[in-house]
Design an enzyme around this catalytic site. Structure first.
Site, PDB file in Angstrom:
ATOM      1  N   ARG A 100       0.852  -1.179   0.000  1.00 35.97           N
ATOM      2  CA  ARG A 100       0.000   0.000   0.000  1.00 35.97           C
ATOM      3  C   ARG A 100       0.891   1.233   0.000  1.00 35.97           C
ATOM      4  O   ARG A 100       1.891   1.290   0.739  1.00 35.97           O
ATOM      5  CB  ARG A 100      -0.911   0.029   1.226  1.00 35.97           C
ATOM      6  CG  ARG A 100      -2.112  -0.892   1.147  1.00 35.97           C
ATOM      7  CD  ARG A 100      -3.103  -0.491   0.050  1.00 35.97           C
ATOM      8  NE  ARG A 100      -4.276  -1.331  -0.019  1.00 35.97           N
ATOM      9  CZ  ARG A 100      -4.455  -2.355  -0.856  1.00 35.97           C
ATOM     10  NH1 ARG A 100      -3.503  -2.676  -1.724  1.00 35.97           N
ATOM     11  NH2 ARG A 100      -5.577  -3.035  -0.852  1.00 35.97           N
ATOM     12  N   GLU A 134      -3.685   7.263  -4.401  1.00 33.21           N
ATOM     13  CA  GLU A 134      -3.856   6.917  -5.814  1.00 33.21           C
ATOM     14  C   GLU A 134      -5.325   7.089  -6.231  1.00 33.21           C
ATOM     15  O   GLU A 134      -6.223   6.886  -5.403  1.00 33.21           O
ATOM     16  CB  GLU A 134      -3.374   5.473  -6.090  1.00 33.21           C
ATOM     17  CG  GLU A 134      -4.068   4.402  -5.266  1.00 33.21           C
ATOM     18  CD  GLU A 134      -3.453   3.016  -5.452  1.00 33.21           C
ATOM     19  OE1 GLU A 134      -2.217   2.879  -5.367  1.00 33.21           O
ATOM     20  OE2 GLU A 134      -4.229   2.076  -5.668  1.00 33.21           O
ATOM     21  N   HIS A 169      -1.024   0.153  -9.901  1.00 35.51           N
ATOM     22  CA  HIS A 169      -1.694  -0.791  -8.989  1.00 35.51           C
ATOM     23  C   HIS A 169      -2.276  -1.989  -9.756  1.00 35.51           C
ATOM     24  O   HIS A 169      -3.506  -2.149  -9.825  1.00 35.51           O
ATOM     25  CB  HIS A 169      -2.804  -0.078  -8.192  1.00 35.51           C
ATOM     26  CG  HIS A 169      -3.232  -0.858  -6.972  1.00 35.51           C
ATOM     27  ND1 HIS A 169      -3.758  -0.268  -5.849  1.00 35.51           N
ATOM     28  CD2 HIS A 169      -3.200  -2.190  -6.697  1.00 35.51           C
ATOM     29  CE1 HIS A 169      -4.052  -1.197  -4.946  1.00 35.51           C
ATOM     30  NE2 HIS A 169      -3.715  -2.374  -5.444  1.00 35.51           N
TER      31      HIS A 169
HETATM   32  C1  DGY Z   1      -5.805  -6.008  -2.810  1.00 31.87           C
HETATM   33  O1  DGY Z   1      -6.489  -7.009  -2.994  1.00 31.87           O
HETATM   34  O2  DGY Z   1      -5.657  -5.513  -1.708  1.00 31.87           O
HETATM   35  C2  DGY Z   1      -5.181  -5.406  -4.002  1.00 31.87           C
HETATM   36  O3  DGY Z   1      -4.319  -4.391  -3.706  1.00 31.87           O
HETATM   37  C3  DGY Z   1      -6.243  -4.943  -4.970  1.00 31.87           C
HETATM   38  O4  DGY Z   1      -5.858  -5.454  -6.153  1.00 31.87           O
END
Ligand code: DGY
Length: 326
Positions: A241, A270, A288
């Site tokens: 993240r 983002e 992402h």
């Molecule tokens: C998640 O599942 O947390 C991913 O970052 C989304 O694709």
């Protein structure tokens, strides 16, 4: 007598096979234009819904949860990360929350390795040179990057994805260091060197891969002081993240040359990312896409549906129930 199918709001446009199952088993409220909801419009769109199938980035904070209609009994997020859902606020309203662990481990670890290699080997610079017709031919000093094989990789957060990243890195004969809340059992550790104190791991990282979730403890954990503890020329990889990194500090270290490069798939705030990243040649940036394979996105959707179906159709506990931390 006909029984009403539970109504479920899909906050995003999900893959076709996922929406087909959602529509067949529920009274589905779809979002074919993939319009982004803000909190108030999400609460409004949930009117009469029993469940919400949401995704990373949806603002299911305490305010939105307070505004949800009384009919909502469950939120199933199409993601493993659930920092966008205030689980405590949901619990107070007796709304269950589920996520999608396991199914995106490999896809995300693949992207983490891609970020590591892309950043180390300057892949984006090479690709841009070629596509903009700037390549005048091979040269002994062209695009020299950082060697990967045999180097030390520090993994912050040795959960499923961190372990899958370690497995990939072992194929590059990297020495694995890791820091995690708990030390792994011997068979899962596979020779990786555990650091109870993550700060103590940093001087051993030629590469640092962030695989820890976003929590109040990890928020901006990778800051200027900690980056300074990494060896000069280290490479930082973030596929967890964006909020785990202090963007100003990372950008400053990439500009000063203390860090050779960074490979980043996730950004704080983002899609409005820190403007400083755009001008950096030594940042390998992706939008992402860690879980973005057809197989993985379907598996995430089916898992979210398994959870919704368990609770809303069978009155069973969702298999991937997320509990509020005490
Ligand atoms: C998640 O599942 O947390 C991913 O970052 C989304 O694709």
């Amino acid at each position: 007598m006909t029984t009403r199918k539970p109504r479920v709001l899909a906050t995003r446009h999900f893959p076709p096979d996922v929406e087909a199952r959602l529509t067949s088993n529920f009274d589905a409220v779809l979002n074919p234009e993939d319009r982004l909801f803000d909190g108030p419009s999400l609460a409004k769109a949930s009117d009469g819904c029993d469940g919400i199938m949401c995704a990373a980035g949806d603002p299911l904070n305490a305010e939105t949860i307070a505004a949800l209609p009384a009919s909502v009994r469950m939120i199933a997020t199409f993601s493993v990360g659930y920092e966008h859902v205030d689980v405590g606020a949901a619990a107070r309203r007796k709304i269950l929350v589920s996520n999608t662990p396991d199914v995106l481990t490999d896809a995300t670890a693949d992207i983490a390795m891609l970020c590591l290699l892309g950043a180390a080997r300057r892949a984006h610079e090479g690709a841009a040179m070629l596509r903009t017709h700037q390549w005048v031919g091979w040269s002994p000093t062209q695009l020299m990057g950082v060697h990967v094989t045999g180097k030390r990789l520090g993994i912050l957060g040795m959960g499923r994805i961190g372990q899958a990243m370690a497995d990939r890195a072992r194929a590059f004969r990297m020495t694995i260091h890791y820091s995690n809340r708990n030390r792994l059992p011997h068979d899962l550790e596979k020779g990786a060197i555990f650091h109870a104190d993550p700060e103590a791991m940093l001087p051993h990282c030629d590469f640092l891969s962030i695989n820890a979730p976003m929590t109040s403890t990890t928020r901006k954990w990778v800051n200027a002081e900690r980056i300074a503890r990494l060896p000069k020329g280290a490479v930082v990889v973030n596929t967890a993240r964006g909020g785990v990194v202090d963007d100003d500090a990372l950008i400053a270290a990439l500009k000063s040359g203390h860090l050779a490069s960074a490979g980043i798939d996730v950004f704080d705030g983002e899609p409005k990312i820190h403007q400083g990243y755009y001008g950096l040649e030594n940042a390998f940036l992706l939008p992402h896409m860690g879980s973005a394979t057809v197989e993985t996105r379907n598996a995430m959707g089916f898992k979210a549906l398994d959870n919704l179906e368990a609770y809303l159709l069978k009155e069973q506990s969702p298999p991937d129930l997320v509990r509020a931390s005490s």
